[in-house]
Motif scaffolding. Sequence first.
Motif, PDB file in Angstrom:
ATOM      1  N   ALA A  70     -20.795   5.038  48.963  1.00 28.46           N
ATOM      2  CA  ALA A  70     -19.764   4.970  50.009  1.00 28.46           C
ATOM      3  C   ALA A  70     -19.580   3.561  50.553  1.00 28.46           C
ATOM      4  N   GLU A  71     -20.582   2.712  50.400  1.00 27.51           N
ATOM      5  CA  GLU A  71     -20.466   1.355  50.947  1.00 27.51           C
ATOM      6  C   GLU A  71     -19.902   0.370  49.926  1.00 27.51           C
ATOM      7  N   LEU A  72     -19.924   0.726  48.653  1.00 30.60           N
ATOM      8  CA  LEU A  72     -19.474  -0.209  47.621  1.00 30.60           C
ATOM      9  C   LEU A  72     -17.954  -0.376  47.683  1.00 30.60           C
ATOM     10  N   GLY A  73     -17.516  -1.612  47.536  1.00 31.84           N
ATOM     11  CA  GLY A  73     -16.082  -1.858  47.497  1.00 31.84           C
ATOM     12  C   GLY A  73     -15.456  -1.248  46.256  1.00 31.84           C
ATOM     13  N   TYR A 119     -12.559  -8.204  41.093  1.00 28.10           N
ATOM     14  CA  TYR A 119     -13.315  -7.872  39.878  1.00 28.10           C
ATOM     15  C   TYR A 119     -14.765  -7.501  40.216  1.00 28.10           C
ATOM     16  N   TRP A 120     -15.352  -8.213  41.172  1.00 28.18           N
ATOM     17  CA  TRP A 120     -16.742  -7.931  41.593  1.00 28.18           C
ATOM     18  C   TRP A 120     -16.732  -7.002  42.818  1.00 28.18           C
ATOM     19  N   TYR A 159     -10.084 -16.664  44.101  1.00 27.71           N
ATOM     20  CA  TYR A 159     -11.029 -15.925  44.947  1.00 27.71           C
ATOM     21  C   TYR A 159     -10.653 -14.437  45.001  1.00 27.71           C
ATOM     22  N   HIS A 160      -9.360 -14.176  45.125  1.00 30.73           N
ATOM     23  CA  HIS A 160      -8.928 -12.768  45.188  1.00 30.73           C
ATOM     24  C   HIS A 160      -9.276 -12.033  43.893  1.00 30.73           C
ATOM     25  N   PRO A 220     -17.768  -5.817  36.620  1.00 33.37           N
ATOM     26  CA  PRO A 220     -18.619  -6.906  36.126  1.00 33.37           C
ATOM     27  C   PRO A 220     -19.919  -6.423  35.492  1.00 33.37           C
ATOM     28  N   GLU A 221     -20.432  -7.228  34.568  1.00 33.34           N
ATOM     29  CA  GLU A 221     -21.762  -6.981  33.993  1.00 33.34           C
ATOM     30  C   GLU A 221     -22.677  -8.178  34.201  1.00 33.34           C
ATOM     31  N   THR A 222     -22.165  -9.181  34.888  1.00 32.73           N
ATOM     32  CA  THR A 222     -23.009 -10.334  35.220  1.00 32.73           C
ATOM     33  C   THR A 222     -22.540 -10.931  36.537  1.00 32.73           C
ATOM     34  N   LEU A 223     -23.201 -11.987  36.960  1.00 30.16           N
ATOM     35  CA  LEU A 223     -22.817 -12.648  38.214  1.00 30.16           C
ATOM     36  C   LEU A 223     -21.927 -13.850  37.920  1.00 30.16           C
ATOM     37  N   PRO A 224     -21.023 -14.159  38.833  1.00 31.81           N
ATOM     38  CA  PRO A 224     -20.295 -15.431  38.686  1.00 31.81           C
ATOM     39  C   PRO A 224     -21.210 -16.580  39.094  1.00 31.81           C
ATOM     40  N   LEU A 225     -20.937 -17.762  38.575  1.00 31.98           N
ATOM     41  CA  LEU A 225     -21.658 -18.945  39.063  1.00 31.98           C
ATOM     42  C   LEU A 225     -21.196 -19.212  40.495  1.00 31.98           C
ATOM     43  N   VAL A 226     -22.160 -19.431  41.365  1.00 30.51           N
ATOM     44  CA  VAL A 226     -21.851 -19.629  42.780  1.00 30.51           C
ATOM     45  C   VAL A 226     -22.110 -21.088  43.149  1.00 30.51           C
TER      46      VAL A 226
END
Lengths: 85, 501
Positions: free
Chosen positions: B478-481, B337-338, B331-332, B390-396
């Motif tokens: 400013a809000e993006l991690g 990464y995202w 998870y970390h 990242p350039e895509t989403l992880p499977l959730v």
Amino acid sequence: MALFPLHSNFQADFVVQLVPVDSEDTMDRVAEQCAHHSVNRRVRKQPGVMRVRRHRTEELFPRDMKVSDSGLKPTEVIDIIYQKS
Amino acid sequence: MAIHQRNDWYDLTRATNWTPSYVTEDELFPDEMSGSMGIPMESWEVYDEPYKTTFPEYVKVQREKDAGAYSVKAALERAKIIEKSDPGWVTILKQHYGAIALGEYAAVTGEARMSRFSKAPGNRNMAMFGMLDETRHGQIQLYFPHEYCKTDRQFDWAWKAYHQNDWASIAAKHFFDDIITGRDAISVAIMLTFGFETGFTNMQFLGLAADAADAGDYTFANLISSIQTDESRHAQQGGPALEILIANGKKEEAQLKVDMAVWRAWRLFAILTGPAMDYYTPLEHRGNSFKEFMHEWIVGQFERSLIDLGLDKPWYWDTFMEELDSTHHGYHLGVWYWRPTIWWNPAAGVTPDERAWLEEKYPGWNARWGQCWDVITENLIADKEELTLPETLPLVCNMNQLPIVGTPGEEHWDIKVHTIEKDGRLFHFSNEVDKWVFEQDPQRYEQHMSIVDRFLNGDIQPMNLQGALEYMGMEGVAELGKDAHGYAWIEKVKANMKKAS
């Protein structure tokens, strides 16, 4: 030709990722697109050929098989593993 | 006017019940709201909460708690704790406020449901205090971060997170809607106060208060202690409800609710508390590892609570123990990464010294998650930041709404996605336990769309990372991690490499 979302479980990586491919892509092309999101990002390139199989199965899809002929369903999970030559 | 002694009236008032005459008992306490499982009202009158208080006592104590917490905040405002603290600590604050503040308001609804619909008068009485507790927790955890918003927009997510479709927000809302807002009174007593609060948050808040004091953040330490003392009281509502269910032949039903809630709570803890303890907390302030903390404070005490009540350990206990070694590392890595998709700045926590600590606490860490971090580290040294984004989403997962992760590494690779097909749709799960929770009540869960489902459904436009960030509610850079230390940790890696050569 149609957008065909799959989920990539790439050898040695820690996460499964969404990879939109085309229904007419071959398995070699699918593996390349999956590698783009894992190799040199979190896993190193390995010797051998990248092969595709349905997740949690052993049988590899033929390298030139098209997604549309594979029986895979949209959003299904696939494993991408290196086959040492 | 003479005032009666507390002992003269307390038991009478806390156990006061009514015999309805204008409506039936079922109309007064519909089962879908009370969750009494057909057990009649008189059987609930033996409900005996272990912690007792009166309204005057409650008001007096709460006033003192508020006065203490707000005074410490006022006194230390000029200490500039945010400016002076390690960014890892600041990110714990942002993560905590966003994930918890409005969750407390959700808990008001749950407490209110018990206060109105529980057939147990003692439960109704305690839940009224619990409702006031949770209102206070929501307000105080919005007020404290508010002063930081003017210099750091991520603190605005204390209020914002639950109003957005950020993946982490969706995961938290899915969980709290399942155990709080969408359940009957007795289910709330079991799933929220016993499964979540007794099982996890009470101990978590104790640990967090100690960590805050250790980090020199006395404002936060006081805030958390102030909340924790409420939690330790109202978390005790579930135990007596479970006793009544068991005494009336409903052990199986009670066990099911406990098992579902504990597993769901574990997932949230793994992604919030795991990284905070093992990666975000500066090394010099770390005590126990997350795994050690879980064993000492959560597993041990929760096992005792279950056994004392006559319940069994959840059927998946062995899987739970195995996950203490692995899940939060994945998870970390995923959160880091995202990182543009979250409202806090994750500290990578992988300098050479930190990696040595991880290897000591989790033997084999380097050969597993370390292999992924090796590649990330090399990319940052080579100035290839784009490969660390990242350039895509992880499977959730369709149950916990969190990325599906497993153990990486050439020798240890192990990810097993569990999938079921229902009406032509594939549902993916992190493991067999998440799948099991879903299967207990598929109709309850199957209409929910994960962030990936929404993306594929065309709800997110344009269909790229930018579109996803906008959909998640990110307003501006400013809000993006981002990496908490701006990659400064890479210099420590370079220095170590130089020393080695």
